[in-house]
Every structure is written in structure tokens, then in C-alpha cells.
Design a protein around this motif. Structure first.
Motif, PDB file in Angstrom:
ATOM      1  N   LYS A  10       7.734  26.733  -7.083  1.00  0.00           N
ATOM      2  CA  LYS A  10       6.527  25.953  -7.385  1.00  0.00           C
ATOM      3  C   LYS A  10       5.428  26.851  -7.947  1.00  0.00           C
ATOM      4  O   LYS A  10       4.680  26.449  -8.851  1.00  0.00           O
ATOM      5  N   SER A  43       0.300  27.438 -20.390  1.00  0.00           N
ATOM      6  CA  SER A  43       0.274  26.391 -21.424  1.00  0.00           C
ATOM      7  C   SER A  43      -1.165  26.044 -21.787  1.00  0.00           C
ATOM      8  O   SER A  43      -1.507  25.910 -22.973  1.00  0.00           O
ATOM      9  N   ILE A  44      -2.026  25.919 -20.779  1.00  0.00           N
ATOM     10  CA  ILE A  44      -3.444  25.613 -21.028  1.00  0.00           C
ATOM     11  C   ILE A  44      -4.097  26.741 -21.821  1.00  0.00           C
ATOM     12  O   ILE A  44      -4.868  26.498 -22.761  1.00  0.00           O
ATOM     13  N   GLN A  65       6.088  27.361 -11.526  1.00  0.00           N
ATOM     14  CA  GLN A  65       5.740  26.158 -12.293  1.00  0.00           C
ATOM     15  C   GLN A  65       4.234  26.089 -12.542  1.00  0.00           C
ATOM     16  O   GLN A  65       3.790  25.724 -13.644  1.00  0.00           O
ATOM     17  N   ASN A  66       3.456  26.450 -11.532  1.00  0.00           N
ATOM     18  CA  ASN A  66       1.993  26.474 -11.702  1.00  0.00           C
ATOM     19  C   ASN A  66       1.574  27.526 -12.723  1.00  0.00           C
ATOM     20  O   ASN A  66       0.650  27.311 -13.519  1.00  0.00           O
ATOM     21  N   ASN A  76       7.281  30.834 -22.063  1.00  0.00           N
ATOM     22  CA  ASN A  76       7.769  29.724 -21.253  1.00  0.00           C
ATOM     23  C   ASN A  76       9.252  29.897 -20.904  1.00  0.00           C
ATOM     24  O   ASN A  76       9.675  29.659 -19.770  1.00  0.00           O
ATOM     25  N   TYR A  79       4.420  31.114 -27.281  1.00  0.00           N
ATOM     26  CA  TYR A  79       4.417  30.207 -26.135  1.00  0.00           C
ATOM     27  C   TYR A  79       5.852  29.913 -25.671  1.00  0.00           C
ATOM     28  O   TYR A  79       6.153  29.915 -24.476  1.00  0.00           O
ATOM     29  N   ASN A  94      10.931  30.411 -17.178  1.00  0.00           N
ATOM     30  CA  ASN A  94      11.998  29.519 -16.694  1.00  0.00           C
ATOM     31  C   ASN A  94      13.215  30.315 -16.216  1.00  0.00           C
ATOM     32  O   ASN A  94      13.829  29.978 -15.203  1.00  0.00           O
ATOM     33  N   LYS A 153       3.386  28.531 -15.228  1.00  0.00           N
ATOM     34  CA  LYS A 153       3.753  28.009 -16.547  1.00  0.00           C
ATOM     35  C   LYS A 153       2.699  27.019 -17.059  1.00  0.00           C
ATOM     36  O   LYS A 153       2.328  27.034 -18.236  1.00  0.00           O
ATOM     37  N   THR A 154       2.201  26.168 -16.172  1.00  0.00           N
ATOM     38  CA  THR A 154       1.154  25.203 -16.555  1.00  0.00           C
ATOM     39  C   THR A 154      -0.122  25.920 -16.986  1.00  0.00           C
ATOM     40  O   THR A 154      -0.745  25.559 -18.003  1.00  0.00           O
ATOM     41  N   ALA A 155      -0.498  26.971 -16.223  1.00  0.00           N
ATOM     42  CA  ALA A 155      -1.717  27.724 -16.558  1.00  0.00           C
ATOM     43  C   ALA A 155      -1.585  28.400 -17.914  1.00  0.00           C
ATOM     44  O   ALA A 155      -2.527  28.391 -18.730  1.00  0.00           O
TER      45      ALA A 155
END
Length: 464
Positions: free
Chosen positions: A123, A133-134, A126-127, A107, A103, A111, A129-131
Motif C-alpha cells: 500500500k 503521478s501528481i 501504491q501511495n 511507474n 513517468y 510496480n 506511485k500516486t504521489a
């Protein structure tokens, strides 16, 4: 207590020693492996290598520690429910030590690249990266449930159903994200471009995001087109419509043929006599054509007379003085010839003793026979002019930049004259005319022109 320890010391001391040994090995490998990998990957220029190496070393470090604890447990007298619990716990820690560094690697790389993409895509990264992470959290939970023998089927079904619902709800957003990345990162269109859609709508690109392309129509209306739909359209891209010239610029080219005159000089006096008498085409060949022939030299020699006087006769000071002549400051061959004569006469009067060059080193006077031909390339504005400039021949470039002053009888080149008189862009015309022709090769001049005009167009687009 003493009797119990005396009876069980082997099953305590040996596992403890083994565990401590593995800890020592883990720390030793961590530092040694880091130095080794860093040395081996010095030549690799990939920006993500440090993140990858750092997390792989952490992963190996924890795996050795886990292996040490597991080995110690196997050598000990621990059995039954405690053994099962510790085994599951170690397996859980092993998978965490695998998933978490992966992870961190993912990540970290996202970045790194998000700092290098164009602003509208930040943006979207960033989305992403969030997906991710989930996804990592879900995978971790499923693995933990499986290790500790909890039922995973309901959770998997819930996850699949939730993913399907999210995909249905956000499928347009996902399509826009992919299309937006292709449009922005591939620079298919840029802000300020003038485009025409197959639907007939046209206007100026006002903004480009990963979701929409914003077009400002001729009626000053803002049209929003989703990127997923925009990428499917047939589009005519005219970039920003620039000012059209009153008269288009026609590119010409020049072919030059060398012709021997039969005249030659073996000393300064003979050189001076012939320079006074030869046709203009001879002076032109030994100055302007000479520059073209030796265009790859930087700085370029000024003229062939200076080169011969220095190399064949050994008159260093005279050669240097002849070399200082800027042939591009003269608007006629007659003026240039007069300058050459003045320098030679002054030197001969001051130094009456002359000498002959070695046999075979005589200066041979050559005449330039030129043929001027039009090319099929015509520019109506600066953008068309720039595109043609990128591929026209060096002969054409030499004709318009180097020879123009003699042909026009003015201290200006064809490009600057056209830009000034037909586009009224005096600032750009002056910038081009001020380029030092001695400081660049012909290809260097081409690059300088392209750079200057591109910057000027971008500035004009930004102002509007």
C-alpha cells in the motif's frame, strides 16, 4: 493553381521529402536500436532493464519524428503566426515525449519492486506511485504554461502553498512510511517476536504495518505504536519466548591426537589378526576419526580398512563389502569390531590364497587419543541452541552428532536426546536423528540442522 504550384513546388516537395525521410529513419532506428540494446544488455540481470530500454527507444523514436517535422517547417515557406504556433506545438510535443516515458519508467519500476516487497509495504508503494503521478502532472502543466506564454507564477505559488499544507498535514504519515519501510524490509522485528520497550511495556508482536506496530501485551491488550516512534525506542527483542528446557544443553568439543602403535599389516591375514587384538581406540581412529578426516568427501568413505583393501591389495569386492558397513548403526566399538572380523574371516575362508601389498603400502595401525573439553556455550531453549549451532566448531559438532552413539551406548545423538528428554519435542528429535550422516559433510550437517530447527521454530510460531 498550377501556376502557384509551379512557382512554390520547391518549398512543398523538399520539406515533404525531408519529413518522409525522417519518418523512415525513425522506424529504422526504432527496430535496429532495440535489437542492439537488447543484445548489449543480455548479461545485465537488473529486473527493470526491459522497461528502461523500451521507453528510451520510444523517446528517441518520437524525438526523430519531431526533428523531421521541425526541419520540414524550417525549409518551407511557412512564416508568421502559423510558424510560431507550430513551433510551440512541436516544443510541447517534445516535452510530452520526454515527461511521459520518464513517468512510465518510474511507474514501471515501482510496480516491479512493489511485487517484491513484503505485503504491508504494498500500500505504501501504491501511495508513492500516486504521489509521483501528481508530481509529473504538475511539472507537465507548468512546462505547457511556460511554452504557451501563460502566467505561471500564480500556479507555482498555489502549488507551493498546497504542498506545504499537505506536508504539514501528512508529515506523520510520511515519517511512518519511511520508518515502516525500514522495520519491515529490514526485518528488525517480525510477527511472533517477544519484545520489551524501554518504557517497560512488553508483549508479542501481533502485526507490523507501514503505519503501526501492533503489540499484544501479557494482559491480552493490543497496543498500537506508530512506526516513526517505534524506531526511536530502545528495544529488547527476544523473538517468541520458546519452551525452556528442564536442563540446559552444554556444548562440548573434542581434540584428537594421532599416535602410531607400531603395528602394520601387508596382507589380509595380518590385518585380521591385528583387528582382533588392537585397543578400541585404534578401531575408533580408522572408522570414526577417518570419517571426520575425510568429511569433505560426499559420499564419505565408510572406513579406512575398506579403502586400503581396495587400493593396496586390489580386492574390489571385499572393499565394497567393507564399505557397506554403517558404523553409526553400532552403539559400541566391540560390535563394530565383530562385524569387521566376520566379513574378513568369511572372505579369507572363501579365498584362501592371500597376497602381500607393495612395499611401502602397508596398513599402519594408529591409535586415537582424545581429550573432551566443555565449551562456554549453553542453550536453554531451541532459539539459543540454534544461534550457538551456527558458530560452534566442527569438532564440537562431530562430537555431539557422530561420536554420541558410542559414548551413550544408544542409537541416538546428543542433540536429539536433549531435545526429546528436556524439551519433549519428539518430532524434531526424530527429524534430527534421521539425518543420514553419510550424505553430508560436517558443514552440510550443520546447514541441515539449522534448516530443520528454523523450520520447526517458524511452524511453532505460526501455530500460536
Amino acid at each position: 493553381m498550377y501556376e502557384w504550384f509551379e512557382k512554390n513546388w520547391f518549398s512543398i516537395i523538399v520539406p515533404l521529402i525531408v519529413c518522409i525521410s525522417f519518418i523512415i529513419v525513425a522506424f529504422w532506428i526504432r527496430f535496429r536500436l532495440f535489437e542492439y540494446l537488447k543484445f548489449k544488455t543480455e548479461q545485465i540481470k537488473w529486473i527493470g532493464k526491459d522497461i528502461l530500454i523500451k521507453n528510451l527507444i520510444i523517446m528517441v523514436f518520437y524525438w526523430i519524428l519531431i526533428l523531421g517535422v521541425y526541419t520540414a517547417i524550417e525549409l518551407s515557406s511557412i512564416k508568421g503566426a502559423i510558424y510560431v504556433f507550430l513551433s510551440r506545438f512541436l516544443i510541447s510535443v517534445f516535452f510530452i515525449s520526454l515527461i511521459y516515458p520518464l513517468y512510465r519508467i518510474t511507474n514501471g519500476i515501482i510496480n516491479l519492486y512493489s511485487d517484491r516487497v513484503k505485503k504491508p509495504l504494498v500500500k505504501a508503494f501504491q501511495n508513492l506511485k500516486t504521489a509521483l503521478s501528481i508530481i509529473f502532472i504538475v511539472i507537465g502543466i507548468l512546462i505547457m504554461l511556460e511554452i504557451w506564454k501563460f502566467p505561471t507564477t500564480p500556479f507555482i505559488l498555489f502549488f507551493i502553498m498546497g504542498s506545504a499544507i499537505l506536508f504539514i498535514v501528512f508529515k506523520d504519515e510520511l515519517a511512518n512510511l519511511i520508518s515502516g519501510f525500514e522495520i519491515i524490509n529490514g526485518e528488525i522485528i517480525r510477527k511472533g517476536d517477544h519484545i520489551k520497550l524501554e518504557s517497560g511495556e512488553e508483549g508479542t508482536v501481533h502485526n507490523v504495518t507501514w503505519r503501526h506496530v501492533q503489540i499484544k501485551s501479557l494482559e491480552e491488550k493490543i497496543i498500537l505504536i506508530p512506526t516513526s516512534k517505534f524506531i526511536k525506542f530502545k528495544i529488547e527483542i527476544h523473538r517468541k519466548p520458546l519452551k525452556r528446557a528442564k536442563e540446559p544443553f552444554r556444548f562440548y568439543t573434542r581434540l584428537s591426537i594421532k599416535e602410531l602403535t607400531g603395528l602394520k599389516a601387508k596382507n589380509l591375514k595380518e590385518l585380521l589378526i591385528h583387528i582382533k587384538e588392537v585397543p578400541n581406540s585404534v578401531i575408533f581412529y580408522h572408522t570414526h576419526d577417518f570419517i571426520e578426516e575425510y568429511h569433505y568427501l560426499t559420499p564419505q568413505p565408510s572406513n579406512e580398512f575398506a579403502l586400503w583393501v581396495g587400493n593396496a591389495l586390489g580386492y574390489g569386492s571385499l572393499s565394497e563389502k567393507l564399505s557397506t558397513i554403517d558404523i553409526f548403526e553400532f552403539s559400541s566399538i566391540g560390535e563394530l569390531r565383530r562385524r569387521l572380523i566376520d566379513i574378513l574371516e568369511e572372505y579369507i575362508n572363501t579365498n584362501p590364497v592371500d597376497k602381500n601389498c607393495d612395499e611401502g603400502e602397508e596398513f599402519h595401525f594408529i591409535k586415537s587419543v582424545s581429550s573432551i573439553m566443555p565449551t562456554p556455550y549453553i542453550a536453554h531453549d531451541l532459539r539459543e541452541f540454534l544461534q550457538i549451532l551456527k558458530f560452534i566448531s566442527s569438532n564440537s559438532l562431530f562430537f555431539h552428532m557422530y561420536e554420541a552413539r558410542l559414548r551413550l551406548g544408544r542409537l541416538v545423538n546428543d542433540f536429539s536426546l536433549w531435545i526429546s528428554e528436556n524439551l519433549h519435542e519428539t518430532e524434531l528429535a526424530e527429524s534430527i536423528n534421521s539425518i543420514d550422516l553419510y550424505m553430508y559433510t560436517i558443514e552440510g550437517i550443520r546447514e541441515k540442522l539449522i534448516f530443520t530447527i528454523e523450520n520447526y521454530i517458524e511452524k511453532e510460531v505460526a501455530i500460536e
